[in-house]
Design an enzyme around this catalytic site. Structure first.
Site, PDB file in Angstrom:
ATOM      1  N   ASP A  47     -11.177   7.433  16.130  1.00 40.88           N
ATOM      2  CA  ASP A  47     -10.755   8.710  16.709  1.00 40.88           C
ATOM      3  C   ASP A  47      -9.898   9.429  15.690  1.00 40.88           C
ATOM      4  OD1 ASP A  47      -7.689   8.211  17.863  1.00 40.88           O
ATOM      5  OD2 ASP A  47      -8.937   6.428  18.092  1.00 40.88           O
ATOM      6  N   GLU A 134      -0.478   9.583  27.858  1.00 37.46           N
ATOM      7  CA  GLU A 134       0.510   8.646  27.321  1.00 37.46           C
ATOM      8  C   GLU A 134       1.878   9.312  27.346  1.00 37.46           C
ATOM      9  OE1 GLU A 134       0.147   8.332  22.822  1.00 37.46           O
ATOM     10  OE2 GLU A 134      -1.861   9.075  23.335  1.00 37.46           O
TER      11      GLU A 134
END
Length: 250
Positions: A47, A134
């Protein structure tokens, strides 16, 4: 007595030196706590975001990876500076690609969905959109209540599913998963981050993607960030292809 003290001092010093060396090796990416078996997890990917700078996608794709997730948006207004370039060029490779959105605790789910949808043009065989949830900033020490977060997250997920025709993937750290996701989103594909050990989710859900290190090193990028995140898929290449979206382009 003095001999015992010297031995104790030398032993403590040796332990400190060893720990310091291990810390340096881990911080530099030489030592990785996770090393998933390639026979068990042969389907691998990365990613990326603007932190990786200019990416030579043909070089990156030719290093034993099968998929790539590309940062698209964050919150209600932010768009990754390299997204358009990455999205276009990644399509010229054989990689399965997907885009991800960094969830903001300060924006509504509706405006966050609008930001992502206006940024990410659907393409056939793309992976489902990803919502990255997150902790960041002040929320590391003072996280929002689960009910508040889930209300906006649900709206975001529903709007993305309506637009792209599939349930989004939820990316989470172990901490954010336990706080906001566990037991509430079992029908969504889960992408879990655990750079210390093989992840076991608290509600028994099977993860679909696992980000096993943020200290990977590959060729083909030149950004301020010298590392790249490495991931595995919990399945075969055929299963990864089956996860991809179809019929998005007329």
């Amino acid at each position: 007595m003095k001999t015992k003290i010297k031995i104790c001092i030398f032993s403590c010093a040796a332990v400190i030196i060893i720990l310091a060396i291990l810390l340096v090796l881990f911080s530099s990416g030489v030592l990785k706590l996770n090393n998933p078996s390639k026979s068990k997890y042969p389907v691998r990917g990365v990613d990326v975001s603007s932190y990786q700078g200019d990416i030579s996608w043909d070089v990156l794709a030719n290093q034993g990876i099968n998929f790539a997730f590309i940062k698209a948006t964050e919150g209600s207004t932010y768009k990754d500076a390299k997204f358009d370039e990455n999205w276009k060029n990644a399509q010229q490779t054989d990689l399965y690609i997907g885009a991800y959105h960094f969830f903001s605790y300060d924006s509504s789910g509706k405006t966050q969905a609008e930001n992502f949808i206006s940024t990410v043009t659907p393409v056939d065989n793309m992976l489902p959109p990803v919502v990255d949830i997150e902790y960041y900033g002040e929320y590391n020490n003072s996280p929002k209540k689960a009910e508040e977060v889930q209300s906006e997250l649900n709206e975001l997920l529903n709007l993305l599913e309506e637009h792209y025709g599939a349930k989004p993937i939820i990316y989470a750290t172990m901490k954010s998963y336990n706080m906001y996701i566990s037991g509430n989103y079992n029908d969504y594909p889960i992408w879990i981050r655990n750079v210390f050990a093989s992840p076991k989710l608290s509600d028994g859900t099977d993860w679909v993607f696992w980000q096993y290190t943020d200290k990977g090193r590959l060729n083909g990028y030149n950004g301020d960030e010298k590392f790249i995140d490495l991931n595995v898929f919990n399945g075969s290449t055929d299963e990864l292809k089956h996860l991809c979206l179809q019929g998005l382009v007329d």
